[in-house]
Write an enzyme that holds these catalytic residues in place. Structure first.
Site, PDB file in Angstrom:
ATOM      1  N   GLY A   1       0.838  -1.187   0.000  1.00  0.00           N
ATOM      2  CA  GLY A   1       0.000   0.000   0.000  1.00  0.00           C
ATOM      3  C   GLY A   1       0.873   1.236   0.000  1.00  0.00           C
ATOM      4  N   CYS A   2       0.430   2.263   0.641  1.00  0.00           N
ATOM      5  CA  CYS A   2       1.165   3.524   0.685  1.00  0.00           C
ATOM      6  C   CYS A   2       2.583   3.302   1.201  1.00  0.00           C
ATOM      7  CB  CYS A   2       0.432   4.512   1.587  1.00  0.00           C
ATOM      8  SG  CYS A   2       1.320   6.056   1.839  1.00  0.00           S
ATOM      9  N   PHE A   3       3.572   3.664   0.401  1.00  0.00           N
ATOM     10  CA  PHE A   3       4.949   3.416   0.829  1.00  0.00           C
ATOM     11  C   PHE A   3       5.375   4.276   2.003  1.00  0.00           C
ATOM     12  CE2 PHE A   3       6.167   5.628  -3.428  1.00  0.00           C
ATOM     13  CZ  PHE A   3       5.869   6.896  -2.939  1.00  0.00           C
ATOM     14  N   TRP A   4       4.684   5.377   2.271  1.00  0.00           N
ATOM     15  CA  TRP A   4       5.018   6.179   3.442  1.00  0.00           C
ATOM     16  C   TRP A   4       4.946   5.344   4.712  1.00  0.00           C
ATOM     17  CZ3 TRP A   4       1.378  11.002   2.739  1.00  0.00           C
ATOM     18  CH2 TRP A   4       1.867  11.812   1.709  1.00  0.00           C
TER      19      TRP A   4
END
Length: 181
Positions: free
Chosen positions: A14-17
């Site tokens: 999902g969101c790499f952050w």
């Protein structure tokens, strides 16, 4: 000076952050880079990835010292960070660019990833099937600098994303609070 052997591991979650901090700053982790992989565009940029039409996954690539931090341990950290039963994205991030995948770099990684997926599937931890793909690693493109180490640059926004997306609640429910970051 000795030559230290390093390898790469690549995970889409999902969101790499939200995928950097769990791996960053662990003994034996050399670097964690946010980026894009698995698509059909050379040198993709975030604005194209966000639209979902390049075929790339948002991912992290981890350079690690297997003698200090074995690949199996990376897998043990990876699974709790995702919802492995969702093939349409992760939490409030929807679309193919937010799917989960383990990109293996060699046969040993493939075998370890497949075994860990089987173990998770038979653990009873999830009621739905485990859909995270295990696929060969391909070209990895580092994301723009402002995405790198986002949790350090924007700690409040990072915490907010993890809570508002539902990631924190999911991790706590299925794995326990010790896996929340």
């Amino acid at each position: 000076m000795t030559n230290v052997k390093t390898e790469f591991a690549t995970f889409a979650g999902g969101c790499f952050w939200c995928m950097v901090k769990p791996f960053d700053e662990m003994p034996g982790i050399v670097s964690v880079t946010s980026g894009y992989t698995g698509g059909n565009t050379v040198n993709p940029v975030y604005e194209d990835i966000k639209k979902g039409d390049t075929g790339h996954y948002e991912a992290v690539q981890i350079e690690f010292e297997p003698e200090l931090f074995p690949y199996k341990r990376l897998l043990e950290l990876y699974w709790p960070q995702i919802d492995p039963t969702d093939d349409e994205g992760q939490f409030f991030d929807r679309g193919s660019q937010y799917r989960t995948a383990i990109f293996y770099h060699n046969d040993e990684q493939r075998e370890l990833a497949e075994n860990s997926k089987k173990d998770l599937a038979t653990s009873g931890r999830f009621k739905k099937p485990i859909v995270t793909e295990i696929i060969p690693a391909v070209e990895f493109y580092p994301a723009e600098e402002y995405h790198q180490a986002f949790y350090k640059k924007n700690p409040e926004k990072y915490k907010q994303e993890r809570v508002e997306s539902g990631r924190e609640a999911h991790i706590s429910e299925h794995w326990g609070a010790e896996y929340t970051k």
